[in-house]
Write a protein that holds these residues in place. Structure first.
Motif, PDB file in Angstrom:
ATOM      1  N   SER A  48       0.831  -1.205   0.000  1.00  0.00           N
ATOM      2  CA  SER A  48       0.000   0.000   0.000  1.00  0.00           C
ATOM      3  C   SER A  48       0.867   1.258   0.000  1.00  0.00           C
ATOM      4  CB  SER A  48      -0.928  -0.004   1.225  1.00  0.00           C
ATOM      5  OG  SER A  48      -1.769  -1.146   1.213  1.00  0.00           O
ATOM      6  N   LEU A  49       1.983   1.218   0.744  1.00  0.00           N
ATOM      7  CA  LEU A  49       2.892   2.362   0.729  1.00  0.00           C
ATOM      8  C   LEU A  49       3.453   2.599  -0.666  1.00  0.00           C
ATOM      9  CD1 LEU A  49       4.951   2.102   4.039  1.00  0.00           C
ATOM     10  CD2 LEU A  49       3.214   3.784   3.435  1.00  0.00           C
ATOM     11  N   ILE A  50       3.785   1.515  -1.364  1.00  0.00           N
ATOM     12  CA  ILE A  50       4.292   1.664  -2.728  1.00  0.00           C
ATOM     13  C   ILE A  50       3.227   2.279  -3.623  1.00  0.00           C
ATOM     14  CG2 ILE A  50       5.022   0.373  -4.776  1.00  0.00           C
ATOM     15  CD1 ILE A  50       6.533  -1.473  -2.976  1.00  0.00           C
ATOM     16  N   ILE A  51       1.974   1.857  -3.449  1.00  0.00           N
ATOM     17  CA  ILE A  51       0.886   2.408  -4.255  1.00  0.00           C
ATOM     18  C   ILE A  51       0.737   3.906  -4.006  1.00  0.00           C
ATOM     19  CG2 ILE A  51      -1.624   2.349  -4.609  1.00  0.00           C
ATOM     20  CD1 ILE A  51      -1.510  -0.643  -4.040  1.00  0.00           C
ATOM     21  N   VAL A  52       0.991   4.344  -2.768  1.00  0.00           N
ATOM     22  CA  VAL A  52       0.873   5.772  -2.451  1.00  0.00           C
ATOM     23  C   VAL A  52       2.116   6.541  -2.891  1.00  0.00           C
ATOM     24  CG1 VAL A  52       0.680   7.428  -0.557  1.00  0.00           C
ATOM     25  CG2 VAL A  52      -0.715   5.359  -0.552  1.00  0.00           C
ATOM     26  N   ILE A  53       3.294   5.973  -2.634  1.00  0.00           N
ATOM     27  CA  ILE A  53       4.545   6.704  -2.859  1.00  0.00           C
ATOM     28  C   ILE A  53       4.921   6.751  -4.334  1.00  0.00           C
ATOM     29  CG2 ILE A  53       7.024   6.694  -2.361  1.00  0.00           C
ATOM     30  CD1 ILE A  53       6.363   5.527   0.367  1.00  0.00           C
ATOM     31  N   LEU A 205       2.914  12.806   2.451  1.00  0.00           N
ATOM     32  CA  LEU A 205       3.260  11.400   2.630  1.00  0.00           C
ATOM     33  C   LEU A 205       3.106  10.980   4.091  1.00  0.00           C
ATOM     34  CD1 LEU A 205       4.363   8.828   1.359  1.00  0.00           C
ATOM     35  CD2 LEU A 205       6.669   9.663   1.809  1.00  0.00           C
ATOM     36  N   THR A 206       3.502  11.837   5.025  1.00  0.00           N
ATOM     37  CA  THR A 206       3.336  11.525   6.447  1.00  0.00           C
ATOM     38  C   THR A 206       1.862  11.345   6.803  1.00  0.00           C
ATOM     39  OG1 THR A 206       5.341  12.782   6.949  1.00  0.00           O
ATOM     40  CG2 THR A 206       3.846  12.306   8.777  1.00  0.00           C
ATOM     41  N   ILE A 207       1.027  12.244   6.289  1.00  0.00           N
ATOM     42  CA  ILE A 207      -0.412  12.112   6.549  1.00  0.00           C
ATOM     43  C   ILE A 207      -0.959  10.833   5.929  1.00  0.00           C
ATOM     44  CG2 ILE A 207      -2.658  13.172   6.114  1.00  0.00           C
ATOM     45  CD1 ILE A 207      -1.258  15.896   6.171  1.00  0.00           C
ATOM     46  N   ALA A 208      -0.519  10.515   4.684  1.00  0.00           N
ATOM     47  CA  ALA A 208      -0.997   9.302   4.022  1.00  0.00           C
ATOM     48  C   ALA A 208      -0.559   8.053   4.776  1.00  0.00           C
ATOM     49  CB  ALA A 208      -0.476   9.266   2.583  1.00  0.00           C
ATOM     50  N   VAL A 209       0.692   8.044   5.281  1.00  0.00           N
ATOM     51  CA  VAL A 209       1.182   6.874   6.029  1.00  0.00           C
ATOM     52  C   VAL A 209       0.386   6.701   7.314  1.00  0.00           C
ATOM     53  CG1 VAL A 209       3.154   5.998   7.333  1.00  0.00           C
ATOM     54  CG2 VAL A 209       3.491   6.905   5.035  1.00  0.00           C
ATOM     55  N   ALA A 210       0.087   7.821   8.003  1.00  0.00           N
ATOM     56  CA  ALA A 210      -0.686   7.722   9.243  1.00  0.00           C
ATOM     57  C   ALA A 210      -2.086   7.159   8.984  1.00  0.00           C
ATOM     58  CB  ALA A 210      -0.780   9.104   9.903  1.00  0.00           C
TER      59      ALA A 210
END
Length: 470
Positions: A48-53, A205-210
């Motif tokens: 999921s992080l890869i999909i966001v980043i 990115l910090t907000i998305a990870v949280a």
């Protein structure tokens, strides 16, 4: 370029050939993605992080490239053109008014109107060209503009972090030395744009990870609850369906499934307990009748029947207790092996144990002790030498029991795990038993999330492999 034509025809054969054709075209693509998937992370959170980043990095890279290529280079080129035009104007003034009295006015005008510090020096040779910077748009652009607009020998110094750019131009009988601010010829505020771009990306990115962590956490809790239930451990008390609607539905479905399984186990245990109670009542009546009987031969036969029924009844109860609820606790393998060694002496059987790793494991103690007693007890009855090897690694317990007995044919090894099945052709027919020992053992192992398997032993008999998470 190769040209493909579908083998169209009438009937079912054409459809089959078309399907084969498309499968042949897609096969290299599938192989490519299988190769890529080997290097991709396997966990949902990482994917999921890869999909966001990945889209964010791609977008920022495209924006940065376009900005560097278009905006930064264009602005730098125009600023360099303006500075070069000012220098060319100063050169024209020097050549138009060649007297030294006019140089002071030219220097004053250049400094006040053009923001250039100008000095006119003797016609000394220009310094040797210095090393060119590896990446400098200013050096390349300014050199091109001086060559294009002035077309005279020049020396340029843009290397370093200085805020001033030095330019020397060879004139007919003198050298014009010009100092210009770097910001006059170079888009120096570009780094501010890059900092804003990277900074906002990191914040987003910090907000998305949280938020992503909060969405993944209920899935991880559901997986832990299902794993605990599969190992026979109680579900964490703080587990409840939460998160996205799909995750809530999966959590609710798991809780309903757990309740149905627990009810089924309770009903089966209650049924077997009731049957055993009724059988014990009948056994009590048999004993009373035996006490009143007079013929010893009849009493001996009846007593043997009662003993067989008692053995079967104990097997029923053991089978019921194998699925009964029991809280997990600490089980000491070394202590259990010592008790098994005492049993081996009673059976006059050679017994050897090996233990690698910690002897303490977390299982349901009574059920796991019954598992080992059943497995090793079978080996004691049918073999003269038994060897037990236990390996407690990271999260897994592997116990191997080898004997030198008659063994079990490979095609019949799954049958012995069925309740009430005894392979009398391979075992001693004089031995009593209900055929529930291995059934109970596998049932207990699977309730812990493991299994029991049968293999050929290097000692010539049977090998029993018990693997459970611990």
């Amino acid at each position: 370029m190769a040209r493909y034509e579908l083998p169209f025809a009438h009937g079912h054969g054409a459809v089959v050939r078309a399907a084969r054709f498309w499968r042949a075209l897609n096969r290299p693509w599938r192989r490519f993605w299988r190769g890529i998937s080997r290097f991709l992370p396997k966990r949902l959170y990482a994917r999921s992080l890869i999909i966001v980043i990945a889209p964010m990095i791609l977008l920022q890279s495209v924006i940065a490239f376009v900005f560097m290529e278009r905006h930064w280079q264009t602005v730098t080129q125009r600023l360099s053109q303006a500075v070069t035009r000012d220098i060319a104007a100063v050169i024209d003034l020097i050549e138009t008014y060649p007297t030294e009295e006019d140089y002071a006015n030219i220097i004053r005008i250049a400094q006040e109107r053009l923001s250039l510090r100008v000095s006119i020096e003797p016609p000394d040779p220009l310094p040797a060209p210095g090393p060119k910077p590896f990446f400098s748009i200013l050096d390349q652009t300014l050199s091109e503009e001086i060559t294009h607009q002035i077309n005279r020998p020049f020396w340029l110094d843009t290397v370093g972090d200085s805020n001033v750019v030095e330019i020397r131009i060879q004139l007919a009988d003198k050298v014009l030395r010009v100092f210009a601010r770097r910001s006059q010829a170079y888009a120096s505020n570009t780094h501010i744009f890059l900092l804003w771009m990277v900074g906002t990306s990191l914040v987003l990115l910090t907000i998305a990870v949280a938020f992503l962590r909060n969405q993944i956490k209920p899935i991880l809790q559901l997986a832990e609850a299902a794993e605990s239930f599969g190992k026979g451990r109680p579900t964490p008390s703080d587990f409840r369906p939460r998160g996205a609607e799909e995750v809530r539905r999966a959590g609710s479905a798991f809780l309903q499934m757990r309740e149905r399984i627990e009810r089924q186990i309770e009903q089966r245990t209650a049924m077997l307990t009731g049957v055993s109670h009724d059988l014990r009542t009948i056994l009590t009546r048999f004993k009373l009748q035996l006490a009143l009987a007079s013929t010893k031969a009849d009493m001996k036969a009846l007593d043997q029947d009662i003993e067989d029924m008692r053995s079967m009844l104990e097997g029923y109860l053991a089978f019921a207790r194998g699925e009964a609820s029991e809280d997990p606790g600490t089980f000491d393998l070394q202590t259990c092996f010592e008790r098994l060694a005492e049993q081996a002496k009673l059976h006059e059987c050679a017994f050897k144990t090996r233990l690698n790793g910690s002897p303490e494991i977390t299982v349901r103690p009574n059920a796991f002790a019954r598992l080992l007693n059943n497995v090793v007890g079978n080996a004691f009855r049918y073999a003269s030498s038994v060897e037990v090897d236990a390996r407690h690694g990271t999260g897994t317990l592997l116990i191997t029991v080898d004997d030198d007995g008659p063994g079990i044919p490979e095609e019949m090894r799954e049958d012995v795990f069925k309740p009430f099945v005894r392979l009398d052709t391979a075992r001693n027919q004089d031995e009593s038993g209900t055929g529930l020992g291995l059934s109970i053992a596998r049932d207990i192992a699977r309730s812990h999330g493991g299994d029991v398997m049968l293999e050929d032993s290097p000692r010539g008999g049977l090998r029993v492999v018990v693997r459970v998470p611990a």
